[in-house]
Scaffold this motif. Structure first.
Motif, PDB file in Angstrom:
ATOM      1  N   CYS A 180     -17.775 -15.825 -74.925  1.00 24.07           N
ATOM      2  CA  CYS A 180     -16.413 -15.999 -75.016  1.00 24.07           C
ATOM      3  C   CYS A 180     -15.700 -15.228 -75.823  1.00 24.07           C
ATOM      4  CB  CYS A 180     -16.299 -17.522 -75.579  1.00 24.07           C
ATOM      5  SG  CYS A 180     -17.212 -18.748 -74.603  1.00 24.07           S
ATOM      6  N   ASN A 181     -16.061 -14.761 -76.940  1.00 22.12           N
ATOM      7  CA  ASN A 181     -15.583 -13.774 -77.827  1.00 22.12           C
ATOM      8  C   ASN A 181     -15.201 -12.434 -77.095  1.00 22.12           C
ATOM      9  OD1 ASN A 181     -14.957 -12.027 -80.248  1.00 22.12           O
ATOM     10  ND2 ASN A 181     -15.569 -13.917 -81.135  1.00 22.12           N
ATOM     11  N   SER A 182     -16.226 -11.995 -76.286  1.00 23.13           N
ATOM     12  CA  SER A 182     -16.349 -10.631 -75.681  1.00 23.13           C
ATOM     13  C   SER A 182     -15.173 -10.943 -74.533  1.00 23.13           C
ATOM     14  CB  SER A 182     -17.751 -10.757 -75.294  1.00 23.13           C
ATOM     15  OG  SER A 182     -18.635 -10.369 -76.159  1.00 23.13           O
ATOM     16  N   PHE A 183     -15.264 -11.853 -73.988  1.00 19.78           N
ATOM     17  CA  PHE A 183     -14.404 -12.030 -72.770  1.00 19.78           C
ATOM     18  C   PHE A 183     -12.831 -12.223 -73.472  1.00 19.78           C
ATOM     19  CE2 PHE A 183     -11.244 -14.943 -70.930  1.00 19.78           C
ATOM     20  CZ  PHE A 183     -10.850 -14.551 -69.814  1.00 19.78           C
ATOM     21  N   ILE A 184     -12.629 -12.490 -74.499  1.00 16.76           N
ATOM     22  CA  ILE A 184     -11.151 -12.690 -75.162  1.00 16.76           C
ATOM     23  C   ILE A 184     -10.793 -11.164 -75.573  1.00 16.76           C
ATOM     24  CG2 ILE A 184      -9.746 -13.479 -76.908  1.00 16.76           C
ATOM     25  CD1 ILE A 184     -11.388 -16.128 -76.714  1.00 16.76           C
ATOM     26  N   LYS A 185     -11.644 -10.454 -75.966  1.00 17.67           N
ATOM     27  CA  LYS A 185     -11.407  -9.111 -76.622  1.00 17.67           C
ATOM     28  C   LYS A 185     -11.170  -8.377 -75.346  1.00 17.67           C
ATOM     29  CE  LYS A 185     -13.949  -9.147 -80.695  1.00 17.67           C
ATOM     30  NZ  LYS A 185     -15.286  -8.797 -81.219  1.00 17.67           N
TER      31      LYS A 185
END
Length: 151
Positions: A46-51
Motif C-alpha cells: 500500500c505504501n509503495s502504491f501511494i509513493k
C-alpha cells in the motif's frame, strides 16, 4: 446478462452516495479520473502504491481509504488518522508509518469511521491494497494498476 455482469464487476461509489470525505480518507491529486484505494497503515505494498501515485497526481485524483485490514495495531493507527484534529500532514505521516503522532481531538465521534469499516466489509475487501478504477471496476493486490485503471 450484461447488467448482471456489470454489477458483479463494478462498484459504483457515486451511486451509493458514500460520503468519502467524511470517511477515513486521505485525498490528493487533481487529475480528471479518480482512483479509490483501500489501504492499511502497515501494508508495505500500500505504501509503495501511494509513493507511485504521488507521481501521477496530475493524471488522477486519489481517495485513499485507510482501513485496519491487518489487525489491532492497524486499527489503532487507522483510528489515529480518523480522530486527528489536524490531518494536513496525514499523507506524509502515513508514508513514514507515524500516524500515531497525529494530534488527536478531545472527543472523537466514530460514526464515519464505523461507516468506513462497514463499507470495506460490504465490498468484500479481504486483501489490501484494493482498488476501484474510475469506471468502477475493482481489483485487489499489486501489479500494473496504471494501465488497468486507464481501460
Amino acid at each position: 446478462m450484461g447488467e448482471i455482469n456489470y454489477s458483479i464487476n463494478h462498484i459504483n461509489v457515486d451511486a451509493m452516495g458514500l460520503p468519502l470525505e467524511k470517511m477515513n480518507t486521505i485525498s490528493f491529486g487533481n487529475g480528471p479520473k479518480r482512483i479509490i484505494a483501500f489501504v492499511d497503515p502497515l501494508c508495505g505494498h500500500c505504501n509503495s502504491f501511494i509513493k507511485k501515485a504521488l507521481k501521477r497526481k496530475d493524471e488522477f485524483t486519489f481517495k485513499i481509504i485507510v482501513v485496519p485490514a491487518l489487525g489491532d495495531k492497524s486499527n489503532v493507527l487507522a483510528k489515529s488518522l480518523f480522530c486527528a484534529s489536524d490531518k494536513s500532514q496525514a499523507l506524509e505521516l502515513f508514508l513514514e508509518n507515524k500516524l500515531h503522532t497525529l494530534p488527536q481531538t478531545g472527543s472523537c465521534d466514530t460514526k464515519f469511521y464505523d461507516l468506513t469499516l462497514f463499507t470495506a466489509q460490504s465490498f468484500g475487501i479481504k486483501a489490501v491494497p484494493f482498488f476501484i478504477a474510475p469506471d468502477g471496476r475493482f481489483k485487489a493486490g499489486v501489479g500494473d494498476i496504471w494501465n488497468w485503471a486507464k481501460k
